[in-house]
Design an enzyme around this catalytic site. Structure first.
Site, PDB file in Angstrom:
ATOM      1  N   HIS A 124      77.179  -2.887 -56.961  1.00 19.81           N
ATOM      2  CA  HIS A 124      77.628  -3.889 -57.946  1.00 19.81           C
ATOM      3  C   HIS A 124      77.671  -5.276 -57.303  1.00 19.81           C
ATOM      4  O   HIS A 124      77.292  -6.278 -57.922  1.00 19.81           O
ATOM      5  CB  HIS A 124      79.036  -3.567 -58.447  1.00 19.81           C
TER       6      HIS A 124
ATOM      7  N   GLN B 252      80.026   6.252 -74.128  1.00 18.91           N
ATOM      8  CA  GLN B 252      78.841   6.733 -73.408  1.00 18.91           C
ATOM      9  C   GLN B 252      79.104   8.029 -72.636  1.00 18.91           C
ATOM     10  O   GLN B 252      78.248   8.496 -71.908  1.00 18.91           O
ATOM     11  CB  GLN B 252      78.263   5.646 -72.505  1.00 18.91           C
TER      12      GLN B 252
ATOM     13  N   SER C 140      79.625   5.089 -58.237  1.00 16.03           N
ATOM     14  CA  SER C 140      81.072   5.317 -58.298  1.00 16.03           C
ATOM     15  C   SER C 140      81.372   6.808 -58.246  1.00 16.03           C
ATOM     16  O   SER C 140      82.425   7.234 -57.777  1.00 16.03           O
ATOM     17  CB  SER C 140      81.642   4.722 -59.587  1.00 16.03           C
TER      18      SER C 140
HETATM   19  O1  PAF Z   1      75.834   1.075 -65.800  1.00 16.41           O
HETATM   20  C1  PAF Z   1      77.021   1.046 -66.191  1.00 16.41           C
HETATM   21  O2  PAF Z   1      77.947   0.934 -65.419  1.00 16.41           O
HETATM   22  C2  PAF Z   1      77.288   1.173 -67.687  1.00 16.41           C
HETATM   23  O3  PAF Z   1      76.398   2.037 -68.293  1.00 16.41           O
HETATM   24  C3  PAF Z   1      77.335  -0.170 -68.395  1.00 16.41           C
HETATM   25  C4  PAF Z   1      75.977  -0.861 -68.370  1.00 16.41           C
HETATM   26  C5  PAF Z   1      78.384  -1.080 -67.759  1.00 16.41           C
HETATM   27  C6  PAF Z   1      77.715   0.009 -69.872  1.00 16.41           C
HETATM   28  O4  PAF Z   1      78.973   0.591 -69.988  1.00 16.41           O
END
Ligand code: PAF
Length: 286
Positions: free
Chosen positions: A35, A59, A184
């Site tokens: 990140h 998701q 993560s």
């Molecule tokens: O890649 C991620 O961490 C997630 O899929 C995102 C793009 C933040 C959407 O929740």
């Protein structure tokens, strides 16, 4: 660094530098070096940088790890501040999905394969939240990691189809020194599983070596990745794929000479599911 929790606060922050470029890194928190590499790239290429931290319930499938998804907001905020992020949006669930929320953003087609085939509701959740975050944050550029190759393809498709006025920038997968892709979810691995998890990288690297040596049969590449993973007793393969990088359809047999290939896999280590991929281009054989 400004920490915003409401859409009004974000809009006020964005209005203050409306004429400047904004790089956005969307995250679900529990930040790692991958990140931070996205943040650094965003900082280098834009006047301002913003990040979002939101564990998006839409998701996750019903049997997935939403409730145990790792979180450490204070640590995340310190890391972002140290990178010079201008503002971060940390909404609660009710800010993103108020009680009367009714809309789904859905990319059809490339979501039928790979991750989408195994996690049927996943990409609708991703595109819905990413569309909302783009509308709220109004970035000039949004930064994503190649590790989530299909997510990148799906978000790009959404941006094209819905005419979002921004660029998607894709950054290389950040890896530990032994090759394991940063995630993560690596946090869930026991020390034995952590050692075993390098099998994904070894499988992909082995196939890449064959590709560079001129191997163009996708069945042979898939088989070589399967062989590497099958000698690791802690690894349980969900899928191994050699797919067209554009359509994400599986390629059987010979790979057309003008095409690259997306090698990808999902592998369980007990309940922890890891994904990784290499995107091989025709030029890589030189
Ligand atoms: O890649 C991620 O961490 C997630 O899929 C995102 C793009 C933040 C959407 O929740």
């Amino acid at each position: 660094m400004i920490i915003t929790e409401t859409i009004d606060e974000v809009r006020t922050a964005r209005r203050q530098h409306a004429l400047e470029t904004l790089g956005l890194v969307t995250t679900m928190g529990f930040l790692h070096e991958g990140h931070l590499q996205l943040v650094r790239r965003a900082k280098a290429e834009n006047d301002r940088v913003a990040a979002t931290i939101f564990v998006n319930p839409k998701q996750f499938g019903p049997t997935e790890d939403l409730s145990r998804y790792p979180r450490d907001l204070q640590r995340d905020l310190h890391l972002l501040e140290a990178e010079g992020v201008d503002y971060v949006f940390v909404p609660g669930d009710e800010v993103i999905y108020p009680a009367d929320y009714q809309t789904v953003v859905s990319v059809t087609g490339i979501t039928n394969y790979l991750e989408g085939a195994r996690r049927p509701t996943h990409f609708d959740g991703v595109t819905t939240v990413v569309a909302k975050l783009f509308n709220i944050m109004q970035p000039t550029r949004a930064y994503f990691g190649q590790k989530d190759a299909q997510q990148v393809a799906v978000v790009r498709q959404m941006v094209r189809d819905l005419n979002f006025n921004l660029d998607i920038v894709v950054c290389p997968t950040a890896r530990e020194t032994d090759g394991l892709a940063m995630s993560s979810r690596n946090k869930y691995l026991s020390s034995e599983q952590r050692r075993a998890a390098t099998a994904l990288y070894h499988a992909l690297s082995g196939a890449e070596t064959m590709w560079r040596a001129g191997e163009r049969n996708s069945d042979v590449l898939r088989e070589s990745m399967m062989q590497v993973l099958s000698i690791e007793p802690l690894a349980h393969v969900d899928y191994i794929s050699a797919a067209d990088p554009v359509t994400l359809r599986e390629i059987e047999g010979e790979i057309p000479s003008d095409k690259g290939i997306l090698l990808s896999m999902a592998v369980f280590f007990d309940k922890t599911r890891l994904i990784d991929n290499f995107l091989l281009t025709p030029a890589k054989q030189d």
